[in-house]
Enzyme design. Sequence first.
Site, PDB file in Angstrom:
ATOM      1  N   SER A 143     -73.949  47.777  -4.141  1.00 27.55           N
ATOM      2  CA  SER A 143     -72.519  47.921  -4.393  1.00 27.55           C
ATOM      3  C   SER A 143     -71.833  46.664  -3.908  1.00 27.55           C
ATOM      4  CB  SER A 143     -71.960  49.115  -3.643  1.00 27.55           C
ATOM      5  OG  SER A 143     -71.919  48.801  -2.266  1.00 27.55           O
ATOM      6  N   LYS A 144     -70.707  46.363  -4.540  1.00 17.36           N
ATOM      7  CA  LYS A 144     -70.091  45.073  -4.235  1.00 17.36           C
ATOM      8  C   LYS A 144     -69.484  45.028  -2.841  1.00 17.36           C
ATOM      9  CE  LYS A 144     -65.907  46.095  -6.821  1.00 17.36           C
ATOM     10  NZ  LYS A 144     -65.181  45.794  -8.032  1.00 17.36           N
ATOM     11  N   ARG A 145     -69.419  46.161  -2.181  1.00 13.98           N
ATOM     12  CA  ARG A 145     -68.956  46.147  -0.791  1.00 13.98           C
ATOM     13  C   ARG A 145     -69.956  45.425   0.113  1.00 13.98           C
ATOM     14  NH1 ARG A 145     -65.397  48.417   2.083  1.00 13.98           N
ATOM     15  NH2 ARG A 145     -66.799  48.954   3.770  1.00 13.98           N
TER      16      ARG A 145
END
Length: 500
Positions: free
Chosen positions: A251-253
């Site tokens: 995930s881009k987090r």
Amino acid sequence: MSTDPVRVRIAPSPTGDPHVGTAYAALFNRAFAKGRGGQFILRIEDTDQTRSTPESEAAILASLRWLGLTWDEGPDIGGPFGPYRQSERTAIYREHVDLLLENGHAYRCFCTRERLDELRKAQTGAGYDRHCRTLDPAEAAKRAAGGETHVVRLKVPTEGACVWRDLLRGEISKDWASIDDQVLLKSDGFPTYHLANVVDDHLMGITHVIRGEEWINSVPKHVELYRAFGWEPPVFCHLLLLRNPDKSKLSKRKNPTSIDYYRRAGYLPEALVNFLGMMGWIMPNGEEMFSQEDMAANLKLEAISLGGPVFDVDKLRWLNGRYIREKHDTAGLLGALKSWALNDAYLERIMPLVQPRLETLSDWGKLAEPFFSDTVQLDPADLVIKKKTAEETAEILQLSLWRLDAQRDWSAEAITALFQDLAQRFDIKLKDFNLPFYVALSGAKAWTPLYQSMAVLGSDLVRVRLRRALDASGGVSKKQLKALEKRYAELFAAAEEESE
Ligand code: GLU
């Protein structure tokens, strides 16, 4: 297994940044097809009218091309089975739904949203109660002809189990009782993913469906659709989800997921493709450096491992370094640098921003550096907005970052308008609001003009640097996130609709 020539596809939905997962699926599909003299097809699944955009489609095509993951048939080059964009195929889906209504495998459902909502509240996870399944079809057709709003649903078996084979997992069985009468055609006349996907895979002659694991639960519905149409299903092969090093879903987090970020951060396309090829697969000779052609010559789908592949950016950096050192001579490296950012087109965008701040030519290096780097060094204390605490600043940055994630127009004018609007919504002087952005993007409190610089840096580098700055400042806690999501919805729901 079918003995026809192999035809495979990827079918991305153009609803956001081009995702590394799309490139991963493209690579395995393409290598499989090329190794067997087959065809690799690109189909755009844009039936979600509210979320699909032409900008996203263009970005997906451009980033796949950059990676050299080119296709034999697709929306831009056509082919014998077009159109390759689902929004141009709605008449085909309607015809096919009519076939299912005629042969009794589907039915019209007139249940209102209120009724379905109540049903959802009353039952726990049981899904639609098949209220309309027993309506007289002639009566239902009359109501539909009279203009009554309805959807069309698939009649899923109520007993027994759906048994099917996944190429990597073997036989899988799922009780029909756990599967809903899937909506095939929505009330706006658009197909759902399931209908369009199956109809297109069949009409486009797809022999193997190689896609992400997140679609595995859809297979029983698809199997039933193939049966209802009287078609032979393709071979199913579900690739594993890419994971962060902590094994959570990529995930881009935690890791940048946009292909464009890796391009802008200075990764070589052949290194990124090689790295994606290592996700769940190894060359029979164990060699870690291999080309798409090597992969095509050696890939056997059955050899893909079921251990969750880890997208480890440190490993990617290491591999990229090997490509730079081992695959390029000086001239080759200079060529790579030029096509990355050392070219007139890019330099000419930076010059007007830097020129007013130069006293000597050698001042150029430091001012221009953030335009040629991935990360910047910063002191988190510098991020804090005047009259705000570090925690409040982090919240403001998080809300702004989400808003930037949704921003499509990345021109300096649009960013200027957006920042004025943001500062106003947060009730902060524009000058004070800009400060943490200067720091996050350049490392310093002063730099070249912020909005023009953001336009030149591009959305991917800007958002990754902001996320890193946010993390460096301690970020926002899980608990804060929930409240912030609510606040974001209140603050920006209307604004985002306007920018669509
Ligand atoms: N449109 C789906 C996606 O966005 C396609 C899934 C499939 O390959 O069937 O990934």
